[in-house]
Scaffold this motif. Structure first.
Motif, PDB file in Angstrom:
ATOM      1  N   UNK A 129       7.263  17.771  -7.652  1.00  0.00           N
ATOM      2  CA  UNK A 129       6.880  18.744  -6.344  1.00  0.00           C
ATOM      3  C   UNK A 129       6.169  17.894  -5.246  1.00  0.00           C
ATOM      4  N   UNK A 130       6.905  16.742  -4.929  1.00  0.00           N
ATOM      5  CA  UNK A 130       6.421  16.014  -4.061  1.00  0.00           C
ATOM      6  C   UNK A 130       6.904  16.293  -2.740  1.00  0.00           C
ATOM      7  N   UNK A 131       6.494  16.286  -1.552  1.00  0.00           N
ATOM      8  CA  UNK A 131       6.682  16.412  -0.217  1.00  0.00           C
ATOM      9  C   UNK A 131       6.500  14.911   0.538  1.00  0.00           C
ATOM     10  N   UNK A 132       7.434  14.327   1.150  1.00  0.00           N
ATOM     11  CA  UNK A 132       7.297  13.272   2.083  1.00  0.00           C
ATOM     12  C   UNK A 132       6.905  13.560   3.009  1.00  0.00           C
ATOM     13  N   UNK A 133       5.726  13.011   3.639  1.00  0.00           N
ATOM     14  CA  UNK A 133       5.030  13.149   4.991  1.00  0.00           C
ATOM     15  C   UNK A 133       5.331  11.749   6.049  1.00  0.00           C
ATOM     16  N   UNK A 134       5.291  10.544   5.356  1.00  0.00           N
ATOM     17  CA  UNK A 134       5.759   9.559   6.191  1.00  0.00           C
ATOM     18  C   UNK A 134       6.136   8.608   5.357  1.00  0.00           C
ATOM     19  N   UNK A 135       7.436   8.080   5.757  1.00  0.00           N
ATOM     20  CA  UNK A 135       8.232   7.130   4.989  1.00  0.00           C
ATOM     21  C   UNK A 135       7.389   5.629   5.049  1.00  0.00           C
ATOM     22  N   UNK A 136       6.528   5.688   6.160  1.00  0.00           N
ATOM     23  CA  UNK A 136       5.842   4.264   6.368  1.00  0.00           C
ATOM     24  C   UNK A 136       4.439   4.450   5.991  1.00  0.00           C
ATOM     25  N   UNK A 137       3.985   3.948   4.928  1.00  0.00           N
ATOM     26  CA  UNK A 137       2.547   4.442   4.678  1.00  0.00           C
ATOM     27  C   UNK A 137       1.621   3.420   5.540  1.00  0.00           C
ATOM     28  N   UNK A 138       1.996   2.320   5.834  1.00  0.00           N
ATOM     29  CA  UNK A 138       0.904   1.594   6.600  1.00  0.00           C
ATOM     30  C   UNK A 138       1.003   2.155   8.033  1.00  0.00           C
ATOM     31  N   UNK A 139       1.919   2.962   8.680  1.00  0.00           N
ATOM     32  CA  UNK A 139       1.961   3.538   9.781  1.00  0.00           C
ATOM     33  C   UNK A 139       0.865   4.875   9.597  1.00  0.00           C
ATOM     34  N   UNK A 186       0.865  -0.957  -0.749  1.00  0.00           N
ATOM     35  CA  UNK A 186      -0.388  -1.042  -0.627  1.00  0.00           C
ATOM     36  C   UNK A 186      -0.800  -2.294   0.309  1.00  0.00           C
ATOM     37  N   UNK A 187      -0.258  -3.303   0.247  1.00  0.00           N
ATOM     38  CA  UNK A 187      -0.284  -4.685   0.825  1.00  0.00           C
ATOM     39  C   UNK A 187      -0.063  -4.367   2.234  1.00  0.00           C
ATOM     40  N   UNK A 188       1.080  -3.445   2.635  1.00  0.00           N
ATOM     41  CA  UNK A 188       0.965  -3.120   4.111  1.00  0.00           C
ATOM     42  C   UNK A 188      -0.025  -2.317   4.693  1.00  0.00           C
ATOM     43  N   UNK A 189      -0.570  -1.288   3.890  1.00  0.00           N
ATOM     44  CA  UNK A 189      -1.552  -0.521   4.453  1.00  0.00           C
ATOM     45  C   UNK A 189      -2.920  -1.458   4.443  1.00  0.00           C
ATOM     46  N   UNK A 190      -3.295  -2.404   3.541  1.00  0.00           N
ATOM     47  CA  UNK A 190      -4.127  -3.426   3.954  1.00  0.00           C
ATOM     48  C   UNK A 190      -4.223  -4.137   5.146  1.00  0.00           C
ATOM     49  N   UNK A 191      -2.773  -4.568   5.376  1.00  0.00           N
ATOM     50  CA  UNK A 191      -2.682  -5.294   6.752  1.00  0.00           C
ATOM     51  C   UNK A 191      -2.774  -4.554   7.809  1.00  0.00           C
ATOM     52  N   UNK A 192      -2.526  -3.003   7.878  1.00  0.00           N
ATOM     53  CA  UNK A 192      -2.445  -2.502   9.039  1.00  0.00           C
ATOM     54  C   UNK A 192      -3.695  -1.854   9.498  1.00  0.00           C
ATOM     55  N   UNK A 193      -4.827  -1.994   8.785  1.00  0.00           N
ATOM     56  CA  UNK A 193      -6.165  -1.251   9.001  1.00  0.00           C
ATOM     57  C   UNK A 193      -7.313  -2.183   8.506  1.00  0.00           C
ATOM     58  N   UNK A 194      -8.486  -2.099   9.202  1.00  0.00           N
ATOM     59  CA  UNK A 194      -9.509  -2.743   8.704  1.00  0.00           C
ATOM     60  C   UNK A 194     -10.475  -2.018   7.976  1.00  0.00           C
TER      61      UNK A 194
END
Length: 246
Positions: free
Chosen positions: A28-38, A70-78
Motif C-alpha cells: 500500500x505504498x504511494x510514491x511521493x518523490x523519486x529523489x529522497x535527497x530532493x 540515505x547517504x544522498x539525504x545526508x549530503x543534501x541537508x545539514x
C-alpha cells in the motif's frame, strides 16, 4: 508543557524512492518523490530542523537496503537526521553514525535483544533511539509483519535509565491514515517512562500537533513525526512549526 516540541518530517524509503504506506503495508505504498535527497532539501527549506528517515526495505530484510538514498539525504541537508529500518548490529550503528547520522533508531533489535540496545545506548549517549511500533497496545516487529506478546509500555520500561535518547512510539493502526494521532496512547507511554517520547502515526492536522504538545501530565510528549498529511498538503509547514513552538 515541554519547552521544546520537535517536528520530524518523515522520509520513508522503498526501492530508492520516497513513499508513504498505509498501516505499514508494503503493498500500500504511494510514491511521493523519486529523489529522497530532493525531498530532504525541500523539508529543510520549509524550516524543519530535523528529519526522520526509515529504510522500509531494510526493516523487512534485516539489513540496510537503501543506503545510497540515505547517504544522498545526508549530503543534501545539514539538519540532524535519524534513521531506522534494518539496523541490527553495532557495526551498522557505528557505520551510520560515522556517515553523519544524528541518531539511529532500533526497533526489532529492541525487542529481540534489549541488552544489545542498552549497551549501545550506554556507549553512545544521545545517539540511540528505540522505535516501539504497537498494534492494539502490543509491540509489532520485522517491519510490522509480526505482533509480539510484549506490551508496548512494558518494552518502554525496559530501557529506563540506560541512556536511550528517545522513544518513537507508533500506533500502526493509524499510520498513513490521517485519522488523527492517538494522543491517549502516546501520553500513556510518556507517563510511564522518563525517556522523551516522540509520537508517530495518524497525524492529520495542526490541531494534532497542538493536542500532543498540550497532552503532557507529569511528563510531556517531546515531538511528533509528520507523514502523509504533510505530503498531501493537509498540514501547512509554517503553521505546523508555529504550533510546535507555541
Amino acid at each position: 508543557m515541554t519547552e521544546r516540541f520537535d517536528l520530524y518530517p518523515a522520509i520513508d524509503l522503498k526501492a530508492g524512492q520516497c513513499v508513504r504506506l498505509l498501516r505499514g503495508e508494503m503493498d500500500q505504498a504511494t510514491a511521493f518523490n523519486p529523489d529522497p535527497a530532493d525531498q530532504a532539501a525541500k523539508f529543510a527549506a520549509m524550516g524543519f530542523d530535523r528529519l526522520h528517515v526509515v529504510d522500509l526495505d531494510g526493516a523487512f530484510a534485516g539489513d540496510s537496503a537503501n543506503g545510497e538514498a540515505v547517504r544522498a539525504i545526508l549530503a543534501a541537508t545539514d539538519v540532524p537526521v535519524q534513521l531506522g529500518g534494518g539496523i541490527r548490529t553495532r557495526a551498522q550503528i557505528d557505520a551510520w553514525l560515522d556517515a553523519g547520522l544524528s541518531r539511529v533508531i532500533l526497533g526489532t533489535a529492541a525487542l529481540r535483544d534489549p541488552d544489545f540496545v542498552k549497551a549501545a545506548a550506554g556507549d553512545l549517549p544521545g545517539k540511540i533511539v528505540v522505535g516501539i511500533d504497537a498494534k492494539d497496545g502490543y509491540v509489532a516487529v520485522e517491519g510490522w509483519a509480526e505482533t509480539s506478546d510484549m506490551k508496548a509500555v512494558d518494552l518502554a520500561k525496559i530501557f529506563e535509565g540506560c541512556g536511550v535518547a528517545g522513544l518513537v512510539v507508533t500506533d500502526i493502526s493509524r499510520d498513513g491514515m490521517k485519522t488523527g494521532v492517538n494522543v491517549e496512547f502516546t501520553n500513556a507511554m510518556a507517563e510511564a517512562v522518563s525517556i522523551p517520547v516522540i509520537a508517530s502515526g495518524g497525524v492529520a492536522s495542526v490541531s494534532d500537533i497542538t493536542a500532543l504538545r498540550n497532552a503532557g501530565g507529569k511528563r510531556a510528549i517531546s515531538g511528533t513525526i509528520l507523514g502523509r498529511a504533510l505530503y498531501d498538503g493537509d498540514i501547512e509547514p509554517s503553521a505546523a512549526i508555529e504550533a510546535a513552538r507555541a
